[in-house]
Design a protein around this motif. Structure first.
Motif, PDB file in Angstrom:
ATOM      1  N   MET A 182       0.839  -1.183   0.000  1.00 29.52           N
ATOM      2  CA  MET A 182       0.000   0.000   0.000  1.00 29.52           C
ATOM      3  C   MET A 182       0.880   1.241   0.000  1.00 29.52           C
ATOM      4  N   GLU A 183       0.421   2.251  -0.726  1.00 30.18           N
ATOM      5  CA  GLU A 183       1.174   3.488  -0.797  1.00 30.18           C
ATOM      6  C   GLU A 183       1.119   4.234   0.526  1.00 30.18           C
ATOM      7  N   LYS A 184       2.271   4.712   0.945  1.00 34.71           N
ATOM      8  CA  LYS A 184       2.372   5.520   2.158  1.00 34.71           C
ATOM      9  C   LYS A 184       3.003   6.876   1.880  1.00 34.71           C
ATOM     10  N   PRO A 201       4.458   8.132 -20.352  1.00 34.58           N
ATOM     11  CA  PRO A 201       5.221   6.901 -20.605  1.00 34.58           C
ATOM     12  C   PRO A 201       6.442   6.743 -19.684  1.00 34.58           C
ATOM     13  N   LEU A 202       7.050   7.860 -19.321  1.00 36.86           N
ATOM     14  CA  LEU A 202       8.184   7.791 -18.391  1.00 36.86           C
ATOM     15  C   LEU A 202       7.720   7.304 -17.027  1.00 36.86           C
ATOM     16  N   ALA A 203       6.581   7.808 -16.570  1.00 35.70           N
ATOM     17  CA  ALA A 203       6.032   7.364 -15.283  1.00 35.70           C
ATOM     18  C   ALA A 203       5.646   5.886 -15.342  1.00 35.70           C
ATOM     19  N   GLN A 204       5.096   5.460 -16.461  1.00 37.24           N
ATOM     20  CA  GLN A 204       4.702   4.058 -16.610  1.00 37.24           C
ATOM     21  C   GLN A 204       5.914   3.129 -16.557  1.00 37.24           C
ATOM     22  N   ASP A 205       7.077   3.633 -16.927  1.00 39.38           N
ATOM     23  CA  ASP A 205       8.299   2.825 -16.898  1.00 39.38           C
ATOM     24  C   ASP A 205       8.977   2.793 -15.531  1.00 39.38           C
ATOM     25  N   GLU A 206       8.438   3.506 -14.563  1.00 43.60           N
ATOM     26  CA  GLU A 206       9.013   3.525 -13.217  1.00 43.60           C
ATOM     27  C   GLU A 206       8.305   2.471 -12.360  1.00 43.60           C
ATOM     28  N   PRO A 207       8.953   1.367 -12.084  1.00 43.46           N
ATOM     29  CA  PRO A 207       8.269   0.292 -11.360  1.00 43.46           C
ATOM     30  C   PRO A 207       7.870   0.667  -9.931  1.00 43.46           C
ATOM     31  N   GLN A 208       8.537   1.627  -9.320  1.00 39.51           N
ATOM     32  CA  GLN A 208       8.216   1.981  -7.938  1.00 39.51           C
ATOM     33  C   GLN A 208       7.195   3.113  -7.826  1.00 39.51           C
ATOM     34  N   THR A 209       6.786   3.684  -8.957  1.00 39.13           N
ATOM     35  CA  THR A 209       5.734   4.694  -8.950  1.00 39.13           C
ATOM     36  C   THR A 209       4.408   3.959  -9.110  1.00 39.13           C
ATOM     37  N   VAL A 210       3.594   3.968  -8.048  1.00 38.98           N
ATOM     38  CA  VAL A 210       2.338   3.224  -8.058  1.00 38.98           C
ATOM     39  C   VAL A 210       1.291   3.962  -8.887  1.00 38.98           C
ATOM     40  N   ARG A 211       1.103   5.241  -8.604  1.00 38.37           N
ATOM     41  CA  ARG A 211       0.137   6.060  -9.344  1.00 38.37           C
ATOM     42  C   ARG A 211       0.790   7.391  -9.696  1.00 38.37           C
ATOM     43  N   TRP A 212       0.407   7.912 -10.843  1.00 38.37           N
ATOM     44  CA  TRP A 212       0.968   9.177 -11.326  1.00 38.37           C
ATOM     45  C   TRP A 212      -0.150   9.957 -11.992  1.00 38.37           C
ATOM     46  N   PHE A 240       0.860  14.669  -9.092  1.00 38.08           N
ATOM     47  CA  PHE A 240       0.703  13.962  -7.829  1.00 38.08           C
ATOM     48  C   PHE A 240       1.026  12.508  -8.102  1.00 38.08           C
ATOM     49  N   ASP A 241       1.958  11.952  -7.339  1.00 34.57           N
ATOM     50  CA  ASP A 241       2.318  10.555  -7.531  1.00 34.57           C
ATOM     51  C   ASP A 241       2.516   9.875  -6.191  1.00 34.57           C
ATOM     52  N   THR A 242       2.307   8.545  -6.188  1.00 35.40           N
ATOM     53  CA  THR A 242       2.346   7.789  -4.938  1.00 35.40           C
ATOM     54  C   THR A 242       3.330   6.635  -5.032  1.00 35.40           C
ATOM     55  N   PHE A 243       3.816   6.238  -3.840  1.00 33.72           N
ATOM     56  CA  PHE A 243       4.874   5.233  -3.740  1.00 33.72           C
ATOM     57  C   PHE A 243       4.669   4.398  -2.487  1.00 33.72           C
ATOM     58  N   GLU A 244       5.120   3.167  -2.535  1.00 38.09           N
ATOM     59  CA  GLU A 244       5.039   2.304  -1.359  1.00 38.09           C
ATOM     60  C   GLU A 244       6.201   2.533  -0.402  1.00 38.09           C
ATOM     61  N   VAL A 263       7.271  23.913  -7.212  1.00 39.29           N
ATOM     62  CA  VAL A 263       7.177  23.662  -5.779  1.00 39.29           C
ATOM     63  C   VAL A 263       6.892  22.167  -5.633  1.00 39.29           C
ATOM     64  N   ILE A 264       7.848  21.440  -5.067  1.00 40.36           N
ATOM     65  CA  ILE A 264       7.718  19.989  -4.930  1.00 40.36           C
ATOM     66  C   ILE A 264       7.737  19.648  -3.451  1.00 40.36           C
ATOM     67  N   GLU A 265       6.656  19.002  -2.991  1.00 43.08           N
ATOM     68  CA  GLU A 265       6.535  18.665  -1.590  1.00 43.08           C
ATOM     69  C   GLU A 265       6.442  17.149  -1.410  1.00 43.08           C
ATOM     70  N   LYS A 266       7.197  16.647  -0.449  1.00 47.17           N
ATOM     71  CA  LYS A 266       7.045  15.263  -0.034  1.00 47.17           C
ATOM     72  C   LYS A 266       5.888  15.202   0.953  1.00 47.17           C
ATOM     73  N   VAL A 267       4.934  14.322   0.688  1.00 49.89           N
ATOM     74  CA  VAL A 267       3.793  14.184   1.591  1.00 49.89           C
ATOM     75  C   VAL A 267       3.634  12.728   1.988  1.00 49.89           C
ATOM     76  N   ASN A 268       3.067  12.519   3.170  1.00 50.40           N
ATOM     77  CA  ASN A 268       2.765  11.175   3.646  1.00 50.40           C
ATOM     78  C   ASN A 268       1.268  10.963   3.549  1.00 50.40           C
ATOM     79  N   LEU A 269       0.865   9.812   3.061  1.00 47.39           N
ATOM     80  CA  LEU A 269      -0.550   9.508   2.877  1.00 47.39           C
ATOM     81  C   LEU A 269      -1.122   8.940   4.169  1.00 47.39           C
TER      82      LEU A 269
END
Length: 97
Positions: free
Chosen positions: A1-3, A29-40, A53-57, A87-93
Motif C-alpha cells: 500500500m502506498e504511504k 510513458p516515463l512514469a509508466q516505466d518507473e516500477p516503484q511509482t504506483v500512481r501518477w 501527484f504521484d504515490t509510492f510504497e 514547488v515539490i513537496e514530499k507528503v505522507n498519505l
C-alpha cells in the motif's frame, strides 16, 4: 500500500500553458516505466497552474522518482516554460480508498 507521495505545483509562463500541458502528457510513458511509482497524475488546477501527484510504497521509490527522468526533464525545461520554480513537496498519505 502506498504511504508516500509527491505533490508538485508548476505555474506556466503566460502563453506557455499549452506547452506545459503537452509536456505533462508526454511524461506519462516515463512514469509508466518507473516500477516503484504506483500512481501518477498530471493535473490542471487553474488556467496556468498545473500539478503532478504521484504515490509510492517506499521512501526509496519516491526518491528514485525525484532523481528520475521526469524530474530531470521538468528542471531542464523550467526556465522556458515556467514563471516560477516548481514547488515539490514530499507528503505522507494518511488514508487511501
Amino acid at each position: 500500500m502506498e504511504k508516500f507521495a509527491l505533490l508538485a505545483r508548476v505555474e506556466a509562463k503566460p502563453g506557455k500553458e499549452t506547452q506545459v500541458i503537452e509536456f505533462l502528457k508526454s511524461a506519462l510513458p516515463l512514469a509508466q516505466d518507473e516500477p516503484q511509482t504506483v500512481r501518477w497524475y498530471a493535473l490542471q488546477l487553474g488556467p496556468s497552474t498545473f500539478g503532478i501527484f504521484d504515490t509510492f510504497e517506499t521512501e526509496e521509490g519516491r526518491d528514485a522518482h525525484l532523481n528520475g527522468q521526469i524530474a530531470a526533464a521538468l528542471m531542464a525545461n523550467a526556465s522556458e516554460l515556467l514563471s516560477t520554480a516548481p514547488v515539490i513537496e514530499k507528503v505522507n498519505l494518511l488514508a487511501i480508498k
